[in-house]
Scaffold this active site. Structure first.
Site, short mmCIF file in Angstrom:
data_model
loop_
_atom_site.label_atom_id
_atom_site.label_comp_id
_atom_site.label_asym_id
_atom_site.label_seq_id
_atom_site.Cartn_x
_atom_site.Cartn_y
_atom_site.Cartn_z
N ASP A 57 -38.81 -3.90 8.99
CA ASP A 57 -39.73 -2.84 9.18
C ASP A 57 -39.56 -1.97 8.10
O ASP A 57 -38.30 -1.33 7.73
CB ASP A 57 -39.64 -2.43 10.64
CG ASP A 57 -40.55 -1.05 10.64
OD1 ASP A 57 -41.42 -0.88 10.61
OD2 ASP A 57 -39.74 0.15 10.76
N TYR A 99 -40.33 6.31 4.09
CA TYR A 99 -38.92 6.00 3.97
C TYR A 99 -38.58 6.16 2.26
O TYR A 99 -38.64 5.18 1.75
CB TYR A 99 -38.44 4.70 4.32
CG TYR A 99 -38.92 4.46 5.96
CD1 TYR A 99 -38.86 5.67 6.71
CD2 TYR A 99 -38.65 3.24 6.41
CE1 TYR A 99 -39.29 5.56 8.15
CE2 TYR A 99 -39.18 3.13 7.84
CZ TYR A 99 -39.07 4.26 8.33
OH TYR A 99 -39.41 4.12 9.84
N LYS A 135 -46.31 1.06 7.55
CA LYS A 135 -47.04 2.20 8.57
C LYS A 135 -48.17 3.00 7.54
O LYS A 135 -47.99 2.95 6.38
CB LYS A 135 -45.79 3.01 9.00
CG LYS A 135 -44.90 2.26 9.89
CD LYS A 135 -43.92 3.17 10.36
CE LYS A 135 -42.80 2.44 11.10
NZ LYS A 135 -41.76 1.78 10.09
N LEU A 180 -24.24 5.87 19.83
CA LEU A 180 -23.79 4.44 20.50
C LEU A 180 -22.96 3.67 19.63
O LEU A 180 -22.78 2.48 20.05
CB LEU A 180 -25.01 3.68 21.01
CG LEU A 180 -25.88 4.21 22.37
CD1 LEU A 180 -26.81 3.54 22.88
CD2 LEU A 180 -24.69 4.56 23.41
#
Length: 343
Positions: A57, A62, A84, A242
């Site tokens: 992706d 970006y 996108k 995380l």
């Protein structure tokens, strides 16, 4: 480059497009927050493709086109790809080396401008296919629509997309220039707002259905199952909290988030499981989730994510997480039987 079949593949919505359950998030190789050498980006993609990750992706945003260029230079034709629309890149004079713009360092000499109109979508798509060296895009996503990126202007942009830009995406799919269409967002509200007026195949949802938070269970995921809309889960580590970083939602983590992340980490450690392994595997247990895409910038990170993806996790951990109130009681876990989105 060769592709292997060591990772399961899942179908996107009711389309013929499929993705590997573990994908490659390519924002990082657009120089997100720091520079990445061309050679390191190439090695990361090569390692991913050789070890079975066959879905990438990316987006014009970006690195202002840099990520798309790097993906296009290294992507095997058999790999699935999403990019996108919603931003148009306008040419500018090259900024001085070391310049950070919109979170990306030393991006390409373009300035992004939001444009959700029919013409804007078509212009963005044409430019992306040139950078990606592809005439066909497997999955095309409307990027960053909604309140989080647009604030008080959100309704204005949504109206333009629904009245104009969505038609462009639908036409591209009908012409078979695109295999599937959807949204790429960081919030659930805009998804619920747009779904009744569109025929989407997928939603790339970043950070809103993770080991840390499961609010998407309440409305969005049931609606996606009903409509046979697949979820591609971005940001499974919630921007780093995380995996031991102190970032959440692209910023410093608030105290309550840090507290919960530490509690999750302690319980995982008690069961001999790395917290990132539980975070990476958890979302895929939901029948609406087709793929999880952590960001990666090096071959070492790809290797680590593959190890985490294949880590054995005892059922006792998932039971303990629910018992301690750290996981939504209705959240499916990997010990449960996962039914396909499309029968």
């Amino acid at each position: 480059m060769s592709l292997t079949s060591s990772l399961p593949r899942n179908t996107i919505g009711t389309t013929a497009v499929s993705v590997t359950a573990l994908g490659f998030g390519a924002a990082g190789i657009g120089n997100l927050y720091r520079t990445v050498a061309d050679e390191d980006a190439e090695k990361a993609l090569d390692y991913a493709f050789r070890h079975g990750i066959a879905y990438v992706d990316t987006a014009p945003h970006y690195g202002q086109g840099l990520s798309e260029r790097r993906v296009g230079a290294n992507l095997p034709t058999r790999a699935s790809l999403s990019t996108k629309v919603g931003r148009v890149l306008d040419s500018i004079s090259p900024p001085p080396p070391g310049t950070e713009r919109h979170g990306f360092v030393d991006g390409d000499p373009f300035e992004p401008r939001f444009d959700y109109s029919y013409d804007g979508i078509m212009r963005s798509f044409e430019a992306s296919t040139a950078r990606l060296k592809r005439d066909y895009i497997d999955i095309l996503l409307c990027h960053d629509i909604g309140e989080m990126p647009h604030g008080d202007n959100a309704a204005h942009h949504t109206k333009i997309f629904l009245n104009s830009g969505y038609r462009a995406m639908d036409e591209l799919k009908a012409a078979r220039n695109v295999g599937a269409i959807g949204l790429g967002v960081n919030e659930t509200g805009i998804c619920l707002e747009v779904l009744p007026y569109t025929d989407l195949d997928t939603i790339l949802l970043a950070g809103r259905y993770t080991l840390l938070e499961q609010g998407a269970l309440d409305e969005l995921l049931p609606e996606c199952l009903r409509r046979k809309v697949s979820i591609i889960l971005g940001g499974p580590f919630n921007s780093g909290i995380l995996v031991g970083d102190n970032h959440y939602n692209y910023g410093a983590a608030p105290e309550d988030v840090v507290k919960k992340a530490k509690a999750l980490g302690r319980l995982c450690a008690d069961h001999g499981v790395p917290l990132p392994a539980a975070a990476l595997q958890f979302p895929l247990a939901h029948p609406a989730v087709a793929c999880v895409i952590p960001g990666m910038v090096s071959a070492g990170q790809v290797e680590t994510n593959l190890e985490l993806f294949h880590t054995d996790i005892p059922a006792e951990l998932w039971n303990a997480l629910k018992h301690e109130g750290l996981l939504h009681e209705d959240a499916p876990t990997p010990q449960d039987t996962k039914k396909p989105v499309v029968s």
